[in-house]
Design a protein around this motif. Structure first.
Motif, PDB file in Angstrom:
ATOM      1  N   GLY A   8       0.830  -1.255  -0.022  1.00  0.00           N
ATOM      2  CA  GLY A   8       0.088  -0.117   0.146  1.00  0.00           C
ATOM      3  C   GLY A   8       0.776   1.132   0.004  1.00  0.00           C
ATOM      4  N   SER A   9       2.045   1.117  -0.015  1.00  0.00           N
ATOM      5  CA  SER A   9       2.997   2.441  -0.126  1.00  0.00           C
ATOM      6  C   SER A   9       3.548   2.798  -1.375  1.00  0.00           C
ATOM      7  CB  SER A   9       4.219   2.030   0.666  1.00  0.00           C
ATOM      8  OG  SER A   9       5.154   3.089   0.586  1.00  0.00           O
ATOM      9  N   PRO A  10       3.548   3.997  -1.788  1.00  0.00           N
ATOM     10  CA  PRO A  10       4.101   4.250  -3.216  1.00  0.00           C
ATOM     11  C   PRO A  10       5.520   4.018  -3.267  1.00  0.00           C
ATOM     12  CG  PRO A  10       3.757   6.245  -1.917  1.00  0.00           C
ATOM     13  CD  PRO A  10       3.072   5.263  -1.084  1.00  0.00           C
ATOM     14  N   GLY A  14      10.156   0.934   0.287  1.00  0.00           N
ATOM     15  CA  GLY A  14       9.819   1.213   1.710  1.00  0.00           C
ATOM     16  C   GLY A  14       9.887   0.138   2.551  1.00  0.00           C
ATOM     17  N   ASN A  15       9.615   0.751   3.863  1.00  0.00           N
ATOM     18  CA  ASN A  15       9.511  -0.087   5.112  1.00  0.00           C
ATOM     19  C   ASN A  15       8.469  -1.175   5.165  1.00  0.00           C
ATOM     20  OD1 ASN A  15      12.324   1.017   6.279  1.00  0.00           O
ATOM     21  ND2 ASN A  15      10.728   2.938   6.182  1.00  0.00           N
ATOM     22  N   SER A  16       7.246  -0.683   4.844  1.00  0.00           N
ATOM     23  CA  SER A  16       6.239  -1.518   4.813  1.00  0.00           C
ATOM     24  C   SER A  16       6.212  -2.610   3.785  1.00  0.00           C
ATOM     25  CB  SER A  16       4.828  -0.836   4.790  1.00  0.00           C
ATOM     26  OG  SER A  16       4.702  -0.181   3.410  1.00  0.00           O
ATOM     27  N   ALA A  17       7.086  -2.265   2.501  1.00  0.00           N
ATOM     28  CA  ALA A  17       7.051  -3.083   1.500  1.00  0.00           C
ATOM     29  C   ALA A  17       8.195  -4.289   1.947  1.00  0.00           C
ATOM     30  CB  ALA A  17       7.410  -2.477   0.173  1.00  0.00           C
ATOM     31  N   VAL A 165      10.615   4.662  11.571  1.00  0.00           N
ATOM     32  CA  VAL A 165      11.424   4.143  10.345  1.00  0.00           C
ATOM     33  C   VAL A 165      10.953   5.215   9.490  1.00  0.00           C
ATOM     34  CG1 VAL A 165      11.842   1.734  10.679  1.00  0.00           C
ATOM     35  CG2 VAL A 165       9.712   2.505   9.882  1.00  0.00           C
ATOM     36  N   ASN A 166      11.807   5.574   8.723  1.00  0.00           N
ATOM     37  CA  ASN A 166      11.473   6.739   7.746  1.00  0.00           C
ATOM     38  C   ASN A 166      12.283   6.378   6.326  1.00  0.00           C
ATOM     39  OD1 ASN A 166      10.124   9.002   6.808  1.00  0.00           O
ATOM     40  ND2 ASN A 166      11.519  10.552   7.691  1.00  0.00           N
ATOM     41  N   LYS A 167      13.604   6.239   6.495  1.00  0.00           N
ATOM     42  CA  LYS A 167      14.379   6.048   5.119  1.00  0.00           C
ATOM     43  C   LYS A 167      13.792   4.784   4.376  1.00  0.00           C
ATOM     44  CE  LYS A 167      18.710   5.829   5.126  1.00  0.00           C
ATOM     45  NZ  LYS A 167      19.971   5.593   6.004  1.00  0.00           N
TER      46      LYS A 167
HETATM   47  C1  LIG Z   1       2.141  11.896   3.516  1.00  0.00           C
HETATM   48  C2  LIG Z   1       2.756  11.367   4.644  1.00  0.00           C
HETATM   49  C3  LIG Z   1       2.186  11.317   5.877  1.00  0.00           C
HETATM   50  C4  LIG Z   1       2.892  10.389   7.013  1.00  0.00           C
HETATM   51  N1  LIG Z   1       2.133  10.727   8.049  1.00  0.00           N
HETATM   52  C5  LIG Z   1       2.779  10.040   9.057  1.00  0.00           C
HETATM   53  C6  LIG Z   1       1.933   9.883  10.582  1.00  0.00           C
HETATM   54  O1  LIG Z   1       0.998  10.425  10.739  1.00  0.00           O
HETATM   55  N2  LIG Z   1       2.652   9.473  11.526  1.00  0.00           N
HETATM   56  C7  LIG Z   1       3.956   8.931  11.397  1.00  0.00           C
HETATM   57  O2  LIG Z   1       4.560   8.296  12.442  1.00  0.00           O
HETATM   58  N3  LIG Z   1       4.610   8.882  10.272  1.00  0.00           N
HETATM   59  C8  LIG Z   1       4.107   9.550   9.116  1.00  0.00           C
HETATM   60  N4  LIG Z   1       4.767   9.467   8.109  1.00  0.00           N
HETATM   61  C9  LIG Z   1       5.782   9.130   7.686  1.00  0.00           C
HETATM   62  C10 LIG Z   1       5.921   7.321   7.174  1.00  0.00           C
HETATM   63  O3  LIG Z   1       4.920   6.793   7.836  1.00  0.00           O
HETATM   64  C11 LIG Z   1       7.284   6.789   7.347  1.00  0.00           C
HETATM   65  O4  LIG Z   1       8.206   7.298   6.470  1.00  0.00           O
HETATM   66  C12 LIG Z   1       7.024   5.357   6.745  1.00  0.00           C
HETATM   67  O5  LIG Z   1       8.257   4.448   7.124  1.00  0.00           O
HETATM   68  C13 LIG Z   1       6.898   5.159   5.331  1.00  0.00           C
HETATM   69  O6  LIG Z   1       6.439   3.931   5.095  1.00  0.00           O
HETATM   70  P1  LIG Z   1       7.119   3.126   3.597  1.00  0.00           P
HETATM   71  O7  LIG Z   1       8.419   3.076   3.856  1.00  0.00           O
HETATM   72  O8  LIG Z   1       6.401   1.757   3.617  1.00  0.00           O
HETATM   73  O9  LIG Z   1       6.576   4.045   2.508  1.00  0.00           O
HETATM   74  C14 LIG Z   1       4.030  10.185   6.919  1.00  0.00           C
HETATM   75  C15 LIG Z   1       4.868  10.272   5.533  1.00  0.00           C
HETATM   76  C16 LIG Z   1       4.169  10.752   4.625  1.00  0.00           C
HETATM   77  C17 LIG Z   1       4.718  10.830   3.303  1.00  0.00           C
END
Ligand SMILES: Cc1cc2nc3c(=O)[nH]c(=O)nc-3n(C[C@H](O)[C@H](O)[C@H](O)COP(=O)(O)O)c2cc1C
Length: 191
Positions: A8-10, A14-17, A165-167
């Motif tokens: 579900g992530s673009p 990413g981390n969920s993937a 997690v962010n990166k």
């Molecule tokens: C549009 C957007 C909204 C976000 N909202 C939150 C949030 O409400 N709480 C949070 O902890 N992180 C938030 N994040 C950070 C993401 O959850 C975090 O980067 C996560 O690792 C992304 O998952 P992915 O790597 O699977 O894409 C947000 C990021 C984006 C781009």
């Protein structure tokens, strides 16, 4: 055992993937058959509220890229849903899929104890990745979906979360999460 995995992530890396793919490769070692869909790469609309699935058809009337996904989920044993936390909730890509699962409900789902058109007994693995390191944050996300998927006849719903997690992909260094992923895959596949 059949597994359908919806990313579900673009961010494909990413981390969920990363968590979902690790779950799937572990399950594959136990003989599972995996079908993965990257929702962000598909063309689809959210539920139109047209009620055709409650009046004329036993499935969603829309014909788009989610048609195949909805059919694959009907046939699966395990469904993996992976999402980043966006604005304290799941991504819009995954939410639009979940809205379309309205078509799994029978017309009289409010009063009928058997609410679902799906074969009962499926299992759900629900994956969330978030930047916030606070483990008590966003406690309301999973219970909603646990409730609805139980109504669809799912018998087990497992939550796997990554905090702080962010990166893209950094969760691979979170050993506790990776271990839980492997244990969950082994538990679900070894039965
Ligand atoms: C549009 C957007 C909204 C976000 N909202 C939150 C949030 O409400 N709480 C949070 O902890 N992180 C938030 N994040 C950070 C993401 O959850 C975090 O980067 C996560 O690792 C992304 O998952 P992915 O790597 O699977 O894409 C947000 C990021 C984006 C781009």
């Amino acid at each position: 055992m059949k597994i359908v995995c919806l990313l579900g992530s673009p961010r494909e890396k990413g981390n969920s993937a990363t968590i979902a793919n690790h779950f799937c490769t572990t399950a594959e070692k136990f003989g599972a058959e995996i079908k993965t869909f990257v929702l962000n790469n598909l063309e689809y609309r959210g539920c139109q509220g047209c009620m055709v699935c409650k009046t004329r058809l036993d499935k969603c009337v829309l014909e788009d890229d989610l048609t195949e996904v909805l059919e694959a989920v009907r046939a699966t044993d395990v469904l993996v849903l992976a999402s980043p936390v966006y604005f304290w909730d799941i991504s819009s890509q995954l939410k639009a899929f979940i809205d379309r699962t309205f078509s799994y409900l029978v017309p009289d789902f409010i009063t009928n104890p058997v609410k679902s058109r799906l074969e009962p007994g499926k299992k759900l693995v629900f994956i969330l990745a978030q930047n916030n390191p606070d483990r008590s944050s966003f406690p309301d996300i999973f219970p909603k979906f646990d409730y609805f998927f139980k109504a669809y006849g799912f018998v087990e719903c497992h939550l796997i979360r990554a905090y702080g997690v962010n990166k893209p992909g950094e969760v691979q260094h979170h050993e506790d999460v990776m271990r839980l992923v492997e244990e969950t895959a082994e538990r679900l596949c070894n039965r």
